[in-house]
Design an enzyme around this catalytic site. Structure first.
Site, PDB file in Angstrom:
ATOM      1  N   ASP A 168       0.860  -1.175   0.000  1.00  6.00           N
ATOM      2  CA  ASP A 168       0.000   0.000   0.000  1.00  6.00           C
ATOM      3  C   ASP A 168       0.904   1.236   0.000  1.00  6.00           C
ATOM      4  O   ASP A 168       2.107   1.124   0.247  1.00  6.00           O
ATOM      5  CB  ASP A 168      -0.878  -0.033   1.257  1.00  6.00           C
ATOM      6  N   ASP A 191      -1.605  -0.825   5.980  1.00  4.13           N
ATOM      7  CA  ASP A 191      -1.914  -0.342   7.331  1.00  4.13           C
ATOM      8  C   ASP A 191      -3.388  -0.099   7.568  1.00  4.13           C
ATOM      9  O   ASP A 191      -3.780   0.231   8.683  1.00  4.13           O
ATOM     10  CB  ASP A 191      -1.162   0.963   7.602  1.00  4.13           C
ATOM     11  N   ASP A 211      -6.557  -2.697   3.055  1.00  4.04           N
ATOM     12  CA  ASP A 211      -5.446  -3.596   2.707  1.00  4.04           C
ATOM     13  C   ASP A 211      -5.669  -5.024   3.210  1.00  4.04           C
ATOM     14  O   ASP A 211      -4.846  -5.903   2.940  1.00  4.04           O
ATOM     15  CB  ASP A 211      -4.133  -3.060   3.296  1.00  4.04           C
TER      16      ASP A 211
END
Length: 1232
Positions: free
Chosen positions: A424, A883, A887
């Site tokens: 990410d 995070d 995700d």
């Protein structure tokens, strides 16, 4: 409170012209919500209705665990017996209940129950930790309407569909809500969706006008309404439904929906009614069930078990056939066995039946070939490895106080085999803090500070130049703020070239840090800009920064200034910069912006009013934002900021004065990883503006599907004939150490794909910041052609995308430059087509061929699908890191999921296998712990099979030697202790403490990591080598002992050795040989390993002594065997020494030959460290370090290499030109 009242008075409808506050009209047509997929009915403020059928909706309780109370036993037992060895021992335990078993049932069942029970306990403990984290989320409090206009706090898990919820500023939404009203009288609110889609800019949500009157707690006493909408689905960006209220039906769209796990920002409070709860919410619909992950080594271990099981069956068949033959032909002659008075187990008349019964006996007897303690030993080792990961002080984050956590220990060795990382961006690579760093105004570059990219690149460049030897050794170094002299190098000799370094981070720390502002240049600071040649242009530039935005100022009582609540961090940094330059945005009213200008000709601070006539908002499609303002003199200006490519296309002929210089500066800023925007303006006549505004208001108040297109067309007509003023360069602060971490991972040979919900421009800028992209890298942008989309539909779009992918792949194949690097950039809309079954492998092939891949505007589901494609398409180990809740899908889909325990919730961590506090810790997690864990587990498993083959085959040899009788040469207690005590602790110490090189060397020599992805220590060649070693040792141990003891006098009285003496001697040889073997295998000894290895041999002798001292009823033939029989016999000690040395000679010869003639990387490093060459010969150590990195096309190293190649090319051209000029002059002189 004052702040809240001021902001509540602000109407925002003038600020958002396209989508935020579309005018409600009676002509709005409700959505058709009948039919499949639209069955949900929500009765507002009546949650009790939904707790019974037919409207029984799921609760708001969420769970990310693998098990629950009901499923734990069946699922955990299934997990354990997926392991082939456990399945075999279960069968053996069942057979041990029959009379044919050579051992008692307890001796077979107890070890199996211990091994399986211990593994299940570990699974239960790890899942319990997930449960505790789930409970923390479920126990969060939310303010819920309890009746009679009173609100009270409830845990999230008790919130029901239909509840009215009050959410306050900076709180997460507990479920998917319909926005009813907010602290703003317009009913708008700001929402941060970073946890869902990774975007950091705030979204504006709006309530229906009909519910704006529900503005305080008391108004909900009699509130009733009905929502009919779509069923739960994973689409974050769509919503279809109708709201029935006061006998009217109003259509709903995504702008009224507040999604779970997004956060309320810049708004005091909102009221909403719950539509979807728990696992029905869109964020949870995007998550997938926690998968059961197994490492590649464990899967391969099953294949080895199959091989050993095949070997077990083969030798059992041989034993069975041998027994049947002897039973039929020889047993009738063995009168002492009473062949005429026997059972079916030994019946000469039915040898086939006897052979079948003996087959069962042999299968159990030779079970030591398959090590039952292997799995439990690996479980123990992995738990201890996980403990070391958890306690690694180098992965402790001081700011948050968080450590790395191995949430599951099943995948430790997978960390050492990762091929591709899927990451990410927001909150993972970046910390979402924008700093104004540089700018270009009127063609002049301002700002002497350096970005983090420049600092790290200069440091890396200095190191690399030092490693180049004497080639650049004469270059003088001088300090400056950029590396431009690489491009401006001139002169003929090395001494005339200056390599510029940048200011060090240490110097940077000493200045007064202002959040959002890292600009350094005395020419603009402190009002000095007014002394510059183009002071009027600079003033205009700063006014554009201070006026052209949608932010709201909030007075900071502590420092007396203002804080700015902006839609994006970029906008906030512009306002901070304008303030520091003397143009402080201090107030916004419904129609005006007020700017306090400090540095004016009078020297006084003057507050100026700029009337906002129109505001044309920024969208990812427009890539620009404009404000039409009237100043205090009555003049009308259009102020515009946007992407340079968009602005430059809209410049007037007389507005391009600074275009060339600004373009050059923008390229330089882009090279150093900065985010850039161009600023422009134009002056409007009153008549021109009036005519345009009439058209604009007509488009704005229109109703219908063409409204947005009309607004865009009218706005586009105004944003033409602009005059360029300059450009800004801001730094999106990467998390600490991210560029260095990416560079190290690239040198270790790992590939990195970035999957982000952000728009393409932002992702590309971050790509430059962390050196995934660089100047000179060829960017392949795959996107949907809007012309094709509009004309021919989906099939034409698919063909167009496939053609783009095919052409790009062909271009890469035809590229002849070995240093050429390609980057693939694709957006979410295009991915919908690229991930189709008939196209996904072409897309994957293109991605694998590129040095870096960036996927933009991707949904959580697409992140998971891309991860699955890379995992299954390449067949290599993938690691996903993120995070946020967006995700979770890819974290669960990847072979290894890593969650970053940041500030935005714990969803990613709860779904992950490992959690770290910062992205930079991934370097140590993989390059150090991953490398160690892979080698430890691989060596440990190979050694386990070696020792069990060496031990198990001696049983077969002896049985064959004794007429396939099923007789064991060893005492039962010997066999029981072999795996449990005498050889278990040394192998556990190998798996926990072994280090081929230290952690510092792992980081200095990142190429060592490739031993894992290339599987050098657990390939079939090495596995069969260890098996062969076991076979060789078994032959030596058995036959050498038989030869020594067969007809030799053993005792002083001349007696030969009996079976107990031979068996005990053979067992002693096995214990000594396998423990000496593991000592030779270890590269790193601690006192613990010495204790376990040599202590195991000592333990064997202590046991033998004590066991022999027990009653003969217990010890049997081993009674006082050591004291009276073995110890006094010199042949016993000679046999042990001879057999042990002979068993280990081949391995010793092999490793000596390999280290001398074909050493592996770690062998060379070990010898350098052993002879202290790293201290005594720094040059050699540096050269070895420069070799020990994989050739990479991303990261600082690749950027520095490209710079050096560029410089060499310039030098070569310069020398060539000089030589040509010299030769021409010589020829001219000769001619004269």
């Amino acid at each position: 409170m004052t702040r809240g009242r001021i902001r509540a008075k602000l109407r925002q409808s003038h600020l958002y012209t396209f989508t935020c506050l579309r005018p409600q009209a009676d002509g709005d047509v409700p959505h058709s919500v009948n039919g499949p997929g639209f069955s949900r009915i929500v009765y507002c403020n009546q949650p009790q209705v939904h707790s019974k059928k037919p409207l029984y909706y799921t609760s708001n309780y969420i769970s990310t665990t693998k098990y629950n109370i009901v499923t734990f036993l069946p699922k955990a037992i299934f997990e354990q017996f997926r392991r082939v060895a456990n399945l075999y021992f279960l069968l053996a335990a069942i057979l041990s209940l029959t009379p044919v078993a050579p051992f008692s049932a307890v001796s077979m069942i107890a070890p199996l129950a211990f091994v399986v029970g211990l593994s299940m306990a570990k699974e239960a403990l790890e899942d319990w930790r997930r449960f505790i984290q789930d409970m923390k989320v479920n126990a969060r409090k939310a303010s819920v309407h309890k009746g009679n206009g009173l609100f009270g706090f409830k845990p999230w898990q008790k919130i029901r569909v239909g509840d009215v919820v009050k959410v306050e500023k900076d709180q997460f939404f507990p479920a998917d809500l319909l926005l009813l009203s907010s602290s703003y009288e317009d009913g708008i609110c700001y929402v941060e969706t970073m946890n869902l889609d990774g975007e950091t800019n705030l979204k504006v949500k709006r309530a229906l006008e009909v519910t704006l009157t529900l503005e305080d707690d008391g108004t909900f006493n009699d509130f009733r309404g009905t929502i009919k909408c779509e069923d739960p689905n994973p689409s974050l960006y769509t919503f279809v439904g109708n709201f029935e209220y006061e006998r009217q039906v109003y259509p709903l769209d995504p702008s009224q929906i507040l999604l779970r796990d997004s956060k309320l920002r810049n708004t005091s409070y909102v009221y909403g009614v719950v539509i979807f709860t728990g696992h029905d919410s869109k964020v949870m619909q995007n998550s997938t069930e926690s998968p059961s992950k197994r490492s590649r080594i464990e899967k391969k271990m099953d294949q080895i078990i199959y091989i050993l099981f095949t070997l077990l069956v083969v030798i059992s068949m041989i034993s069975s056939i041998g027994f049947a033959v002897k039973t039929k032909f020889q047993m009738p002659d063995w009168w002492y066995l009473q062949p005429n008075d026997t059972t079916s187990f030994y019946n000469p008349k039915k040898p086939a039946v006897s052979g079948i019964f003996h087959l069962v006996t042999a299968l159990i007897l030779y079970g030591y070939l398959i090590p039952i303690s292997l799995y439990v030993s690996i479980e123990v080792v992995k738990v201890l490895q996980a403990t070391f990961i958890n306690q690694d002080i180098h992965m402790y984050d001081e700011e948050t106080g968080k450590t790395a956590q191995a949430r599951t220990s099943n995948l430790n060795e997978e960390l050492g085999q990762v091929d591709t990382i899927l990451s990410d961006k927001t909150g993972t690579l970046t910390c979402n803090q924008m700093d104004f760093l540089k700018c270009s105004i009127a063609g002049i570059a301002y700002g002497t500070g350096s970005s983090e990219v420049e600092l790290a690149a200069a440091k890396q460049m200095a190191i690399d130049l030092e490693e180049q030897g004497n080639e650049f050794s004469n270059f003088p170094m001088r300090k400056n703020s950029s590396c431009d002299s690489w491009d401006n190098a001139s002169g003929l000799g090395a001494t005339e070239i200056e390599l510029e370094t940048v200011v060090t981070s240490k110097e940077k720390e000493h200045r007064n840090m202002i959040k959002g502002f890292s600009f350094e240049d005395i020419r603009l600071m402190g009002g000095n800009w007014s002394k510059e040649p183009n002071a009027d242009v600079i003033g205009l530039f700063l006014r554009i920064l201070a006026v052209c935005h949608t932010a709201i100022p909030e007075r900071n009582e502590e420092i007396g200034g203002f804080n700015y609540e902006a839609e994006s961090p970029d906008e906030g940094s512009f306002l901070v910069a304008a303030r520091e330059f003397g143009f402080e945005f201090c107030k916004r009213t419904q129609s005006s912006v007020y700017v306090r200008e400090r540095y004016v000709s009078s020297g006084q601070s003057v507050e100026r009013e700029y009337k906002i006539l129109n505001l044309l908002e920024f969208t990812s499609k427009r890539k620009r934002m404009s404000a039409i303002v009237r100043d205090e003199d009555g003049q009308i200006f259009l102020l515009c900021k946007g992407a340079d490519s968009i602005i430059f296309d809209r410049l007037a002929k007389n507005g391009r004065m600074y275009e060339e210089a600004t373009t050059r500066h923008l390229n330089e800023y882009g090279e150093t990883g900065l985010r850039t925007l161009a600023l422009a303006y134009k002056k409007l006549e009153e008549s021109e503006y009036s005519a345009w505004n009439t058209e604009f208001m007509k488009a704005k108040t229109s109703i219908g599907p063409d409204r947005d297109a009309m607004l865009e067309r009218v706005s586009d007509a105004m944003e033409r004939e602009l005059i360029l003023v300059g450009a800004t360069a801001i730094e999106d602060k990467l998390q600490k150490g991210v560029p260095q971490c990416i560079d190290k991972l690239a040198q270790a040979g790992l590939k990195l794909w970035v999957l982000t919900g952000d728009k393409m421009e932002t992702a590309i800028n971050i790509g430059y910041s962390c050196s995934l992209l660089r100047q000179g890298m060829k960017q392949i942008c795959i996107s949907v052609n809007p012309d094709v989309l509009g004309q021919d539909g989906k099939e034409a779009v698919k063909e167009n995308i496939l053609m783009q992918i095919t052409n790009a792949s062909q271009m890469i194949k035809l590229e002849k430059d070995p240093h050429a690097a390609f980057a693939l950039i694709i957006d979410g809309k295009t991915l919908e087509y690229a991930l189709a079954d008939d196209m996904k492998y072409q897309f994957l092939g293109l991605g694998v061929d590129c040095a870096s891949v960036i996927c933009c505007r991707v949904s959580p589901k697409q992140k998971a699908l891309v991860t699955r494609l890379v995992k299954e398409g390449t067949g290599k180990t993938t690691l996903a890191i993120g995070d946020g809740a967006n995700d979770v899908g890819m974290i669960q889909e990847a072979d290894i999921g890593v969650g970053i325990s940041g500030v935005e919730g714990m969803q990613a961590v709860m779904a992950s296998d490992f959690s770290i506090a910062q992205f930079r810790f991934l370097e140590r997690l993989l390059v150090v712990h991953g490398h160690w864990c892979y080698k430890r587990i691989a060596q440990m498993i190979c050694y386990f099979f070696y020792k069990n083959i060496a031990f198990g085959l001696t049983l077969f040899y002896f049985e064959a030697f004794t007429g396939f009788s099923g007789q064991s040469v060893y005492d039962d207690w010997y066999m029981l202790l072999f795996n449990v005590i005498l050889t278990s602790l040394p192998v556990i110490s190998l798996g926990v403490f072994e280090q081929d090189v230290s952690s510092e060397v792992c980081l200095q020599f990142p190429a060592l990591y490739q031993q894992g992805p290339r599987n050098l220590f657990f390939d079939w060649h090495r596995i069969f080598g260890w098996m062969g070693n076991g076979l060789y040792s078994s032959l030596i141990i058995f036959f050498l002992n038989i030869i020594i003891f067969y007809d030799q006098a053993f005792r002083s009285g001349g007696q030969t050795a009996d079976m107990a003496a031979v068996g005990t001697t053979m067992f002693t040889c096995i214990i000594c040989a396998v423990n000496c073997q593991i000592a030779l295998t270890m590269s790193h000894f601690t006192w613990i390993q010495h204790l376990f290895v040599w202590g195991s041999i000592t333990t064997w002798y202590i046991f033998l002594l004590l066991y022999g001292m027990t009653s003969p009823l217990i010890s049997g033939n081993a009674y006082k065997i050591l004291v009276e029989a073995l110890a006094p016999a010199p042949i016993y000690w000679c046999a042990i020494l001879l057999v042990t040395v002979t068993c280990n000679l081949p391995y010793l010869a092999h490793i000596s030959f390999q280290r001398s003639f074909n050493p592996m990387d770690h062998h060379i490093i070990q010898e350098i460290k052993y002879y202290r060459k790293d201290v005594e010969d720094q040059g050699m150590w540096t050269r070895e370090r420069s070799k020990a990195r994989q050739e990479t096309k991303i990261g600082f190293t690749a950027r520095v290499d490209a710079k050096i190649r560029h410089l060499r090319g310039k030098l070569q051209k310069k020398y060539s030109a000089t030589n040509v000029q010299t030769s021409l002059s010589v020829e001219g002189e000769a001619a004269t």
